[in-house]
Design a protein around this motif. Structure first.
Motif, PDB file in Angstrom:
ATOM      1  N   PHE A   1       0.841  -1.191   0.000  1.00 18.15           N
ATOM      2  CA  PHE A   1       0.000   0.000   0.000  1.00 18.15           C
ATOM      3  C   PHE A   1       0.887   1.256   0.000  1.00 18.15           C
ATOM      4  CE2 PHE A   1      -2.846  -3.247   1.486  1.00 18.15           C
ATOM      5  CZ  PHE A   1      -4.079  -2.876   0.979  1.00 18.15           C
ATOM      6  N   GLU A   2       0.253   2.383  -0.206  1.00 22.90           N
ATOM      7  CA  GLU A   2       0.984   3.645  -0.183  1.00 22.90           C
ATOM      8  C   GLU A   2       1.606   3.882   1.194  1.00 22.90           C
ATOM      9  OE1 GLU A   2       1.665   5.613  -2.599  1.00 22.90           O
ATOM     10  OE2 GLU A   2       0.348   4.860  -4.184  1.00 22.90           O
ATOM     11  N   ILE A   3       0.919   3.435   2.219  1.00 22.60           N
ATOM     12  CA  ILE A   3       1.455   3.542   3.584  1.00 22.60           C
ATOM     13  C   ILE A   3       1.408   2.154   4.215  1.00 22.60           C
ATOM     14  CG2 ILE A   3       0.799   5.959   3.894  1.00 22.60           C
ATOM     15  CD1 ILE A   3      -1.680   5.037   5.385  1.00 22.60           C
ATOM     16  N   GLU A   4       2.350   1.866   5.071  1.00 27.62           N
ATOM     17  CA  GLU A   4       2.408   0.575   5.764  1.00 27.62           C
ATOM     18  C   GLU A   4       2.390   0.843   7.256  1.00 27.62           C
ATOM     19  OE1 GLU A   4       5.239  -3.433   6.054  1.00 27.62           O
ATOM     20  OE2 GLU A   4       5.696  -1.827   4.613  1.00 27.62           O
ATOM     21  N   ILE A   5       1.204   0.721   7.827  1.00 32.20           N
ATOM     22  CA  ILE A   5       1.037   1.074   9.238  1.00 32.20           C
ATOM     23  C   ILE A   5       0.466  -0.062  10.070  1.00 32.20           C
ATOM     24  CG2 ILE A   5       0.789   3.550   8.773  1.00 32.20           C
ATOM     25  CD1 ILE A   5      -2.227   3.192   8.961  1.00 32.20           C
ATOM     26  N   GLU A   6      -0.038  -1.140   9.449  1.00 37.63           N
ATOM     27  CA  GLU A   6      -0.685  -2.200  10.211  1.00 37.63           C
ATOM     28  C   GLU A   6      -0.748  -3.469   9.344  1.00 37.63           C
ATOM     29  OE1 GLU A   6      -4.803  -1.342  10.935  1.00 37.63           O
ATOM     30  OE2 GLU A   6      -4.980  -0.222   9.051  1.00 37.63           O
ATOM     31  N   PRO A   7      -1.012  -4.621   9.966  1.00 41.71           N
ATOM     32  CA  PRO A   7      -1.131  -5.861   9.197  1.00 41.71           C
ATOM     33  C   PRO A   7      -2.423  -5.859   8.374  1.00 41.71           C
ATOM     34  CG  PRO A   7      -0.769  -6.303  11.541  1.00 41.71           C
ATOM     35  CD  PRO A   7      -1.089  -4.860  11.412  1.00 41.71           C
ATOM     36  N   ILE A   8      -2.297  -6.402   7.168  1.00 40.59           N
ATOM     37  CA  ILE A   8      -3.449  -6.581   6.287  1.00 40.59           C
ATOM     38  C   ILE A   8      -3.515  -8.070   5.927  1.00 40.59           C
ATOM     39  CG2 ILE A   8      -4.511  -5.989   4.081  1.00 40.59           C
ATOM     40  CD1 ILE A   8      -4.483  -3.668   6.002  1.00 40.59           C
ATOM     41  N   PHE A   9      -4.714  -8.647   6.042  1.00 42.37           N
ATOM     42  CA  PHE A   9      -4.905 -10.073   5.769  1.00 42.37           C
ATOM     43  C   PHE A   9      -5.774 -10.224   4.525  1.00 42.37           C
ATOM     44  CE2 PHE A   9      -4.723  -9.172  10.293  1.00 42.37           C
ATOM     45  CZ  PHE A   9      -3.594  -9.883  10.662  1.00 42.37           C
ATOM     46  N   ALA A  10      -5.416 -11.170   3.674  1.00 47.47           N
ATOM     47  CA  ALA A  10      -6.085 -11.316   2.379  1.00 47.47           C
ATOM     48  C   ALA A  10      -6.634 -12.730   2.211  1.00 47.47           C
ATOM     49  CB  ALA A  10      -5.120 -10.984   1.241  1.00 47.47           C
ATOM     50  N   SER A  11      -7.625 -12.847   1.347  1.00 48.78           N
ATOM     51  CA  SER A  11      -8.203 -14.147   0.990  1.00 48.78           C
ATOM     52  C   SER A  11      -8.593 -14.126  -0.476  1.00 48.78           C
ATOM     53  CB  SER A  11      -9.423 -14.464   1.860  1.00 48.78           C
ATOM     54  OG  SER A  11     -10.487 -13.579   1.584  1.00 48.78           O
ATOM     55  N   LEU A  12      -8.522 -15.309  -1.087  1.00 45.80           N
ATOM     56  CA  LEU A  12      -8.922 -15.495  -2.485  1.00 45.80           C
ATOM     57  C   LEU A  12     -10.031 -16.534  -2.545  1.00 45.80           C
ATOM     58  CD1 LEU A  12      -5.525 -15.774  -4.440  1.00 45.80           C
ATOM     59  CD2 LEU A  12      -7.114 -13.864  -4.482  1.00 45.80           C
TER      60      LEU A  12
END
Length: 1239
Positions: A303-314
């Motif tokens: 992301f443009e900023i990295e401030i926290e964890p992001i979790f993804a799913s497909l």
């Protein structure tokens, strides 16, 4: 129609020369000339006169004529249009041992002793470990399922079948096997050199060459180059050494043979041609179903900023079907530093949860499939829009300028991760139109930009240089769907997704998602007006390799090859096909998916706004009874005891998009249930305020009437903890003293689906399996809401068998192997209820006929050229076996196993112990009259009773004659009488020993012996009528192949394969086979003008059946069956000259004659004995007759070239072929003589 008839040279042996040609120096041309002259003397008129004279002299005795072997006389008695009596093959072999010494010719005329073998082929397991349930108390049905999925294949091989014309040497499997290990040929034109290196080489060549334009590849052989700058070639060692020519030849020969393929010319694919009718293809091995497979690698998320964890799913979605067609693939692309923000809430991550690549399976690919990517973040105070705002405002280029603000955001995120790290909230989503990617990737060049979906969102595409790891989908993998939607051959590509859409708290349902996906395909998309979240998600998409390394199944089983357990794995993602897939289960799998959809707490009093649902799988009411069977998400443990749904901030009626995956225990009890606990999560940290407050409870019992509960539920929610023993009740029951939300109305919508190879999800199948297993329990037995007593078990069991016709086809196919095994078991091991044997042979046969016809009708695309359904043929070839026939099995069981023992009648008044289905090895058959060597006192009693005979006139079989079978006896003969007697015998007897069972029990205290499946199958088929008989005829090949394999198993496991063929089977079974063949031949000749498709299948099925019987039964008896068919067809042809019927007979003959021992079956080295010379006192009308009577050796030679009755009897199959040829060539004449000349 072309026949290849193998006639040994011995048939053309001319014997000793006559006195006139005894000179050994006579030239070959003189001999041939004399033979031609002799042939010219033969006259049909004179031959008839001679036959008349001989008949007059010996009183016209047919037996004496046969003894004299007057071939011409017999030919006149039995025209070529009629079949002759075959020779007693087994008797002839026993009385005429071969006179040829050992050698190739001896092998040609004798049946090999190892002609048939029963092979236990290990089942190929694609995983490192066998997928089986954990050790523990598993019920009988689970044990049967596991046995069905793990036991080895039981295959019957005809070792010399490849010598017959029905063998196909170039199957797809063999072509692939031959190609294994072949070096990959890489040519210069196929190589893709590095652009910069290639340019440097070109510049260097230009400096050294003056005619580089003539050589586009820079080849020095086509240009003038500077010798000073060239590099000398390596010298050839020992080039000028002297060496003998023999040594050089030997050296060259060794080089030619090294790494040489054994079947070089077979590597070339066979020409496309019509398959011969006698060719039977080996069915495919049953295997786990996969659609077209797609490998998706998630490379990075930034992301443009990295401030926290992001979790993804497909996950894959089909917009047209409005169905999610895959489970979720959860992955974590956060940096280690970002993951550290959740250190206080995370345990050691299992390697299985660190996967970043997944293999999706698509059985029905279409233009409506989307790959949906959903993002979540740690729960924080504020709605989704407020939390997503920084990602849309701040840019990476302005990091220095906004450092203070970013630090503040990062600090807040750390606080939320520390306090609320267990909970998540929806964040953003995007979707990829899969077929646009696949179709575009097939035509894209390097560094091409492709506009995706929306104008604001573009994808950067680049073709990977290294495509060697990309495998093509197996040719055997069967899929359906649009043919234009192929996922097996597009170019691997890397996609960069740059835009995401923030989630909207009130539009999280699946219906909203389908609307968004449908809108994405429109030119004027509503989504283009939305403000996107800028990010870069790089995804690599390619066809899945055939055998990927480091792969895990949906059950977390390691797939071969898996060299190192420490390597980050690839996950296989389970498919949820939008339509039924008709493939039998072959592996153990027992998964449950829980999908909460929505909750309505609008009418609930009190504060309940930030709501999450805790899902637990319980095996009791105590909180400690939560089972660790819930699959973990990304970067966590393999299995957890609980799972939480995402929280929608300040929403009392939230929608959910979570998926909870559960590993079901193998055996469920009434106390297993799913417990839902609803919590209000306090996002603000306040004094004396707990982090989570329970606001409701509900549950779903896993079993209802003994069956797994699945489907959509609208559950009421209790405000209080459930009372004791609540798990056996449904929340719909108004328990006294409990308070409910909204006056006990349903407020929580949840969907529960099962992907299980244990639970059938069909009420009729469940009841049938439960009743079969109830035979092994003490009474009374409770099945669902029924209480089964011993006195009503028989009625319930028979009704459950009949009710299988009402089952859905998809579960029947999934449990096809186990279902057919159980039906076979009930035929050969009939239960004893209340001291009486319950005959279930008829009911089992009827439902088997119904099932195979349903498969043929609805799965007509999976049939071979003979109309054989691939699922059924695979079952017969690989799976079917007689119960309890393996002498090496340590304990009795439903498969091959058990020792020889008898079921003893119990004295208990409550329940006879013999009610258990005795799974013992049986050496007896369905005929109690057959006497044999007794192996116990019981056998002696049976032999005594059997010698007196039993009256079967009162049997139910007596009333079920084959009324629809036309019988024709235009020409009475001994065989016709035998056939009619066989029909009478099989029509007047029982299929089981019902009358004698109680008497035998009185004498011995034991049960009668069990039945043999092939005998019971033949009898049930013969006595069937109406719809049942019609169903069996429709799929005759299935029952024929079952019968043949049962015969071979019986002979093999009782060590009778080497016993004399005349002693292998009882007379009653032979009668049943005779009657069966006769009735089916009658159906062929009576119905070929009405239903040609059915008759063609029936004709080929019967021919293959007789072809198989030639390898196991009395060959003379099989010849008589062929004669039965031949006679009925010939009679019909005599009345009605029809080319279709003639073609059917030729097809039948071609299949029968395709036997690998065709030459041996024709007794090639048995010479015809010439008749004695006629008496000199017999007057001759012409000089030709006088000459005929004075040359005995010439008479012998003449008979050998004539289709005489002895020739047709002794060389039976060859006689039929030549007879057919003679009739076709001379349809109007006698066609009784064929002259064969050696030229």
């Amino acid at each position: 129609m072309i026949f290849t008839v193998a006639i040994p040279d011995s048939l053309f042996s001319l014997g000793e020369s006559s006195g006139k040609s005894g000179n050994p120096s006579t030239s070959a041309s003189t001999v041939m000339a004399e033979r031609r002259a002799f042939a010219q003397k033969i006259s049909r008129t004179v031959a008839a006169e001679v036959r008349k004279q001989i008949a007059g002299q010996y009183g016209g005795s047919p037996q004496l004529l046969k003894n004299l072997n007057v071939g011409a006389a017999a030919s006149n008695t039995v025209p070529l249009t009629e079949a002759v009596e075959p020779v007693d093959f087994e008797e002839y072999l026993s009385t005429h041992p071969p006179i040829i010494e050992s050698g190739p010719l001896r092998d040609l005329i004798e049946f090999p002793p190892d002609d048939i073998e029963v092979v236990c082929t290990p089942r190929e397991c694609r995983t490192v470990g066998q997928a089986v349930p954990e050790e523990g108390h598993n019920d009988a049905h689970v044990r049967d399922c596991v046995r069905s999925y793990t036991e080895d294949w039981n295959v019957v091989n005809r070792r010399y079948h490849k010598l017959g014309t029905g063998f196909n040497p170039n199957t797809l499997d063999k072509q692939k096997e031959r190609q294994k290990g072949l070096p990959k040929q890489v040519f210069e034109a196929d190589e893709m050199p590095d652009v910069s290196a290639y340019q440097d080489d070109q510049d260097d060549l230009k400096r050294r060459s003056i005619s580089i334009d003539d050589t586009p590849r820079g080849s020095w052989a086509c240009s003038i180059f500077d010798l000073k700058n060239s590099v000398p070639d390596a010298l050839l060692p020992h080039l000028l050494d002297r060496a003998p020519n023999e040594e050089i030849d030997r050296h060259n020969e060794e080089h030619r043979k090294s790494n040489r393929h054994r079947e070089l010319f077979a590597l070339h694919p066979a020409l496309e041609e019509e398959e011969p009718i006698e060719r039977h293809c080996v069915p495919d091995v049953p295997k786990e179903h996969f659609g077209q497979r797609l490998l998706v690698k998630c490379l990075s998320l930034k992301f443009e900023i990295e401030i926290e964890p992001i979790f993804a799913s497909l996950a894959l979605y089909d917009v047209k079907e409005k169905k999610k067609i895959s489970e979720n693939f959860l992955f974590d692309l956060n940096s280690e530093q970002t993951k550290g923000m959740l250190r206080s809430h995370s345990q050691t991550a299992a390697i299985s949860t660190l996967a970043r690549s997944a293999i999706f399976s698509i059985t029905y690919p279409s233009q409506d499939v989307f790959l949906v990517i959903q993002l979540e973040k740690v729960l924080q105070q504020g709605d989704i829009g407020e939390c997503a705002e920084p990602y849309m405002v701040f840019k990476e280029s302005d990091t220095a300028k906004n450092k203070e603000k970013l630090d503040k955001l990062r600090s807040q995120s750390e606080q939320f991760c520390t306090r609320l790290g267990r909970y998540r909230m929806p964040f953003a989503w995007t979707a990829i139109h899969l077929m646009n990617i696949v179709n575009s990737a097939g035509s894209l060049e390097r560094d091409t930009e492709l506009e995706m979906g929306l104008p604001e969102r573009k994808g950067s595409w680049s073709e990977r240089k290294n495509s060697s790891i990309v495998g093509r989908r197996s040719l055997e993998r069967t899929t359906s769907g649009d043919e234009s939607c192929s996922l097996s051959s597009f170019r691997p590509a890397t996609l960069t997704v740059t835009n995401f859409f923030k989630q909207e708290g009130d539009r999280l349902s699946d219906e909203d998602l389908y609307k968004f996906l449908a809108d994405m395909r429109r030119p004027s998309s509503v989504l283009r007006r939305l403000r996107p979240i800028t990010a870069q998600l790089k995804i690599d998409i390619s066809p899945a390799p055939e055998n990927p390394h480091y792969c895990l199944t949906p059950d977390l089983q390691q797939v071969k090859p898996y060299p190192d357990s420490r390597v980050r794995p690839t996950r296989e993602i389970l498919e949820f096909p939008p339509r039924d897939v008709y493939v039998p289960n072959t592996t153990y799998r027992n998964l449950l998916y829980v999908n909460p959809h929505s909750l309505n707490f609008a009418n609930r009093q009190g504060s309940a706004r930030n709501i999450t649902v805790k899902v637990q799988f319980m095996n009791g009411e105590d909180p400690n009874n939560a089972m660790p069977v819930i699959f973990g998400k990304s970067s966590c443990v393999d299995y957890a005891k609980e799972a939480y749904t995402a929280v929608v901030y300040h929403n009392r009626s939230p929608d959910f998009h979570d998926e909870v995956k559960i590993k079901l225990p193998a055996s469920l009890t009434d106390h297993h249930h799913i417990l839902f606990t609803f919590y209000h999560v306090s996002c603000q940290q306040k004094q004396n305020t707990p982090l989570e407050t329970p606001v409701g409870y509900t549950w779903i019992p896993m079993l209802q009437n003994g069956r797994l509960r699945t489907g959509n539920f609208c559950l009421p929610v209790s405000l209080e903890k459930p009372p004791q023993s609540y798990s056996v009740l449904s929340p719909d029951v108004p328990l006294p003293g409990m308070k409910w939300v909204d006056n006990h109305r349903g407020v929580f919508n949840v969907e529960v689906t099962s992907v299980s190879t244990v639970h059938t999800q069909d009420q009729y199948l469940d009841k049938f399996f439960a009743l079969v297993h109830a035979l092994d329990h003490m009474f009374p037995v409770r099945i669902g809401d029924m209480r089964i007593m011993e006195n009503n078990l028989e009625e319930e069991l028979k009704s459950s068998i009949a009710a299988l016709n009402s089952s859905q086809l998809e579960p029947i196919v999934r449990f096809l192997h186990l279902l057919l095994d159980k039906l076979v078991l009930l035929v050969v091991r009939p239960p004893v209820i209340s001291g009486q044997i319950v005959n279930l042979g008829q009911a089992s046969f009827e439902v088997m006929a119904s099932i195979v016809n349903r498969l043929h009708k609805y799965l007509d695309t999976s049939q071979d050229m003979h109309g054989r359904n691939s699922l059924l043929s695979s079952y017969v070839y690989y799976v079917f076996r007689l119960p309890n026939m393996d002498p090496n099995s340590p304990s009795p069981g439903p498969g091959l196993g058990g020792s020889v023992h008898y079921a003893t009648m119990a004295r208990s008044a409550q329940r006879p112990a013999s009610l258990n289905l005795n799974r013992s090895r049986s050496l007896s058959n369905s005929n109690p009259d057959i006497s044999g060597t007794p192996t116990s006192p019981d056998d002696e009693v049976r032999s005594i009773i059997g010698s007196k005979g039993l009256d079967r006139s009162n049997s139910w079989v007596h009333t079920m004659r084959c009324k629809s079978t036309p019988w024709r006896s235009s020409h009475g003969s001994a065989s016709d009488t035998d056939t009619m007697q066989a029909m009478e015998r099989c029509g007047n007897r029982m299929s089981s020993h019902t009358e004698s069972a109680s008497f035998l029990q009185t004498l011995t205290g034991r049960l009668p012996t069990k039945k043999l499946f092939h005998e019971e199958l033949a009898l049930q088929w013969v006595v069937s009528s109406g719809i049942v008989r019609e169903g069996a005829l429709q799929q005759a090949w299935f029952f024929f192949e079952l019968m043949v394999k049962s015969i071979i198993h019986h002979l093999y496991f009782t060590d009778r394969l080497e016993s004399p063929r005349k002693n292998r089977f009882p007379e009653r079974f032979m009668d049943d086979i005779t009657a069966l063949v006769s009735t089916i031949a009658g159906d062929i000749v009576s119905r070929f003008q009405k239903d040609l498709e059915l008759v063609e299948r029936l004709n080929t099925s019967l021919a293959f059946f007789l072809n198989d019987l030639l390898s196991v039964m009395d060959r003379g008896f099989v010849f008589s069956l062929i004669k039965t068919y031949w006679k009925q067809v010939s009679t019909k042809l005599y009345m009605l000259q029809n080319p279709t019927l003639e073609s059917l007979r030729l097809d039948f003959l071609r299949i029968v004659c395709s036997h690998e021992h065709y030459v041996t079956l024709n007794l090639p080295c048995s010479l015809l004995t010439p008749p004695a010379s006629p008496s000199p006192s017999v007057s001759s009308a012409t000089s030709q007759s006088s000459g005929f009577s004075t040359h005995a050796q010439d008479q012998k030679i003449a008979n050998m070239f004539e289709l005489s009755v002895p020739f047709r009897e002794q060389h039976y199959l060859a006689g039929l072929v030549l007879t057919e040829l003679a009739v076709i060539l001379d349809p109007e004449g006698e066609a009784s003589v064929i002259d064969v000349w050696l030229t």
